[in-house]
Design a protein around this motif. Structure first.
Motif, PDB file in Angstrom:
ATOM      1  N   THR A 123      30.935  38.854  33.763  1.00 56.77           N
ATOM      2  CA  THR A 123      31.047  40.269  33.418  1.00 56.77           C
ATOM      3  C   THR A 123      29.714  40.999  33.505  1.00 56.77           C
ATOM      4  OG1 THR A 123      32.845  39.632  31.914  1.00 56.77           O
ATOM      5  CG2 THR A 123      32.033  41.863  31.713  1.00 56.77           C
ATOM      6  N   ILE A 124      28.604  40.313  33.246  1.00 59.60           N
ATOM      7  CA  ILE A 124      27.291  40.978  33.236  1.00 59.60           C
ATOM      8  C   ILE A 124      26.658  41.050  34.625  1.00 59.60           C
ATOM      9  CG2 ILE A 124      25.857  38.939  32.774  1.00 59.60           C
ATOM     10  CD1 ILE A 124      25.405  42.341  31.040  1.00 59.60           C
ATOM     11  N   THR A 125      27.090  40.190  35.552  1.00 56.82           N
ATOM     12  CA  THR A 125      26.471  40.183  36.878  1.00 56.82           C
ATOM     13  C   THR A 125      26.915  41.397  37.692  1.00 56.82           C
ATOM     14  OG1 THR A 125      28.241  38.705  37.620  1.00 56.82           O
ATOM     15  CG2 THR A 125      26.143  37.679  37.035  1.00 56.82           C
ATOM     16  N   PRO A 126      26.120  41.769  38.718  1.00 62.93           N
ATOM     17  CA  PRO A 126      26.451  42.967  39.509  1.00 62.93           C
ATOM     18  C   PRO A 126      27.826  42.881  40.157  1.00 62.93           C
ATOM     19  CG  PRO A 126      24.221  42.246  39.997  1.00 62.93           C
ATOM     20  CD  PRO A 126      24.849  41.178  39.138  1.00 62.93           C
ATOM     21  N   GLY A 127      28.535  43.957  40.062  1.00 60.83           N
ATOM     22  CA  GLY A 127      29.850  44.116  40.663  1.00 60.83           C
ATOM     23  C   GLY A 127      30.133  45.608  40.713  1.00 60.83           C
ATOM     24  N   PRO A 128      31.276  46.011  41.219  1.00 61.58           N
ATOM     25  CA  PRO A 128      31.585  47.443  41.312  1.00 61.58           C
ATOM     26  C   PRO A 128      31.444  48.180  39.974  1.00 61.58           C
ATOM     27  CG  PRO A 128      33.200  46.187  42.529  1.00 61.58           C
ATOM     28  CD  PRO A 128      32.338  45.188  41.816  1.00 61.58           C
ATOM     29  N   ASN A 129      31.929  47.552  38.890  1.00 61.89           N
ATOM     30  CA  ASN A 129      31.849  48.212  37.583  1.00 61.89           C
ATOM     31  C   ASN A 129      30.408  48.445  37.153  1.00 61.89           C
ATOM     32  OD1 ASN A 129      34.618  48.218  37.367  1.00 61.89           O
ATOM     33  ND2 ASN A 129      34.702  46.354  36.151  1.00 61.89           N
ATOM     34  N   ASN A 130      29.593  47.397  37.227  1.00 62.84           N
ATOM     35  CA  ASN A 130      28.221  47.500  36.722  1.00 62.84           C
ATOM     36  C   ASN A 130      27.339  48.375  37.611  1.00 62.84           C
ATOM     37  OD1 ASN A 130      28.850  45.887  34.530  1.00 62.84           O
ATOM     38  ND2 ASN A 130      28.335  44.008  35.601  1.00 62.84           N
ATOM     39  N   ILE A 131      27.547  48.295  38.906  1.00 64.53           N
ATOM     40  CA  ILE A 131      26.735  49.105  39.818  1.00 64.53           C
ATOM     41  C   ILE A 131      27.072  50.584  39.673  1.00 64.53           C
ATOM     42  CG2 ILE A 131      26.280  49.596  42.252  1.00 64.53           C
ATOM     43  CD1 ILE A 131      26.480  46.560  42.727  1.00 64.53           C
ATOM     44  N   THR A 132      28.367  50.903  39.592  1.00 58.45           N
ATOM     45  CA  THR A 132      28.729  52.314  39.431  1.00 58.45           C
ATOM     46  C   THR A 132      28.373  52.820  38.034  1.00 58.45           C
ATOM     47  OG1 THR A 132      31.016  51.709  38.847  1.00 58.45           O
ATOM     48  CG2 THR A 132      30.580  52.256  41.157  1.00 58.45           C
ATOM     49  N   ILE A 137      35.518  50.665  47.308  1.00 58.58           N
ATOM     50  CA  ILE A 137      34.151  50.252  46.972  1.00 58.58           C
ATOM     51  C   ILE A 137      33.168  50.793  48.019  1.00 58.58           C
ATOM     52  CG2 ILE A 137      32.615  48.238  46.790  1.00 58.58           C
ATOM     53  CD1 ILE A 137      35.092  46.806  45.485  1.00 58.58           C
ATOM     54  N   LEU A 138      33.569  50.785  49.293  1.00 62.97           N
ATOM     55  CA  LEU A 138      32.717  51.362  50.348  1.00 62.97           C
ATOM     56  C   LEU A 138      32.552  52.867  50.139  1.00 62.97           C
ATOM     57  CD1 LEU A 138      33.981  49.417  53.487  1.00 62.97           C
ATOM     58  CD2 LEU A 138      31.764  49.168  52.339  1.00 62.97           C
ATOM     59  N   LEU A 151      27.071  47.266  46.961  1.00 62.31           N
ATOM     60  CA  LEU A 151      28.494  47.591  47.020  1.00 62.31           C
ATOM     61  C   LEU A 151      29.106  47.165  48.359  1.00 62.31           C
ATOM     62  CD1 LEU A 151      28.567  51.049  45.228  1.00 62.31           C
ATOM     63  CD2 LEU A 151      29.658  48.949  44.436  1.00 62.31           C
ATOM     64  N   VAL A 152      28.370  47.379  49.441  1.00 69.09           N
ATOM     65  CA  VAL A 152      28.844  46.946  50.760  1.00 69.09           C
ATOM     66  C   VAL A 152      29.000  45.424  50.782  1.00 69.09           C
ATOM     67  CG1 VAL A 152      28.224  46.754  53.207  1.00 69.09           C
ATOM     68  CG2 VAL A 152      27.935  48.934  52.016  1.00 69.09           C
ATOM     69  N   TYR A 153      28.014  44.731  50.231  1.00 70.46           N
ATOM     70  CA  TYR A 153      28.074  43.267  50.144  1.00 70.46           C
ATOM     71  C   TYR A 153      29.304  42.823  49.348  1.00 70.46           C
ATOM     72  CZ  TYR A 153      27.048  38.553  48.529  1.00 70.46           C
ATOM     73  OH  TYR A 153      27.150  37.215  48.213  1.00 70.46           O
ATOM     74  N   ILE A 154      29.561  43.501  48.209  1.00 69.26           N
ATOM     75  CA  ILE A 154      30.718  43.156  47.380  1.00 69.26           C
ATOM     76  C   ILE A 154      32.008  43.385  48.160  1.00 69.26           C
ATOM     77  CG2 ILE A 154      32.037  43.870  45.328  1.00 69.26           C
ATOM     78  CD1 ILE A 154      29.222  44.422  44.041  1.00 69.26           C
TER      79      ILE A 154
END
Length: 198
Positions: free
Chosen positions: A17-26, A83-84, A188-191
Motif C-alpha cells: 500500500t505504501i509503495t508507488p502506484g496510481p493512488n500514491n502518485i496521484t 493511468i496514462l 505512471l507510464v511504467y505502472i
C-alpha cells in the motif's frame, strides 16, 4: 491466531500500500496542487473506492481467481488507459487552474480510479486468497478487513499527499515543476505497462 501469518499479512499490506502506484502518485500530485487539506476529498474517494473493491474481492475471490480472466483483461485495459491519462494531466493546458485541479482531484475521481485500478483489484484478490485462513470468509470478517485495508490506504495516500504539499513551493520554478512531473508521469507510464503485462 497464527502470529507468523498475521505478521506476513501486515507486512504485505503495508509494503504494497505504501509503495508507488496510481493512488500514491496521484495523491502526491494532488497534494502539490491543492495542498493536503484540498486533496482530502480525493483521498477519501480513494479510500471509499478501495473499501468497495476490497469488499467485492473478499466476497468473490473464488470468482476472480477462476480460469476465466476476461473480466480482469477488460478492467486492466481500461485501467491502463486511465493511468496514462493521469500521466498527462500535469502537462495539459489549463485555463481556470483551481477549478480544473479540483475537478481532476475530486472525491468522484478518487473513487472512480479504484473501480478501474487493476493494481488494487489484483491486490484485493491476492490478499483475500493468500490470507483466507487469517481473515476468514464470513461477511463480518470481510467487512472488518476491508475497513482496515481502506484505512491503511488512506494513511498511505495521505503520506504521499503531504510529501507533495511540502514540495509545493518548489513548483514555482518551472524546471523543477516539469522535471518532477515528468518523473511522476514516467512512473505512471511504467505502472500502466506493468499492468498490461500481467
Amino acid at each position: 491466531m497464527n502470529q507468523a501469518l498475521l505478521i506476513s499479512f501486515l507486512s504485505y499490506a503495508i509494503v504494497t500500500t505504501i509503495t508507488p502506484g496510481p493512488n500514491n502518485i496521484t495523491a502526491t500530485s494532488a497534494g502539490m496542487k491543492l495542498n493536503y487539506k484540498g486533496s482530502v476529498p480525493y483521498l477519501l474517494g480513494i479510500a471509499l473506492g478501495f473499501f468497495i473493491v476490497m469488499l467485492i474481492a473478499g466476497s468473490f475471490t473464488s470468482y476472480f481467481t477462476s480460469k476465466n480472466n476476461q473480466l480482469f483483461d477488460i478492467i486492466k485495459w481500461f485501467g491502463a488507459a486511465y493511468i496514462l491519462y493521469l500521466a498527462l494531466i500535469p502537462f495539459l493546458p489549463v485555463k481556470k487552474k483551481s477549478r480544473s485541479f479540483n475537478n481532476n482531484y475530486s472525491f468522484v475521481t478518487g473513487l472512480g480510479l479504484q473501480m478501474i485500478n487493476p493494481k488494487v483489484i489484483l491486490y484485493g484478490v491476492t490478499i483475500y486468497s493468500s490470507f483466507n485462513h487469517l481473515i476468514g470468509s464470513s461477511m463480518i470478517s470481510v467487512v472488518i478487513s476491508s475497513v482496515f485495508l481502506s484505512s491503511l490506504a488512506f494513511v498511505c495516500t495521505s503520506i504521499w499527499a503531504i510529501l507533495g504539499t511540502t514540495l509545493f513551493n518548489y513548483f514555482e520554478n518551472k524546471t523543477f515543476y516539469y522535471v518532477f512531473n515528468s518523473i511522476l508521469a514516467l512512473l505512471l507510464v511504467y505502472i500502466a505497462i506493468t499492468i498490461l503485462l500481467l
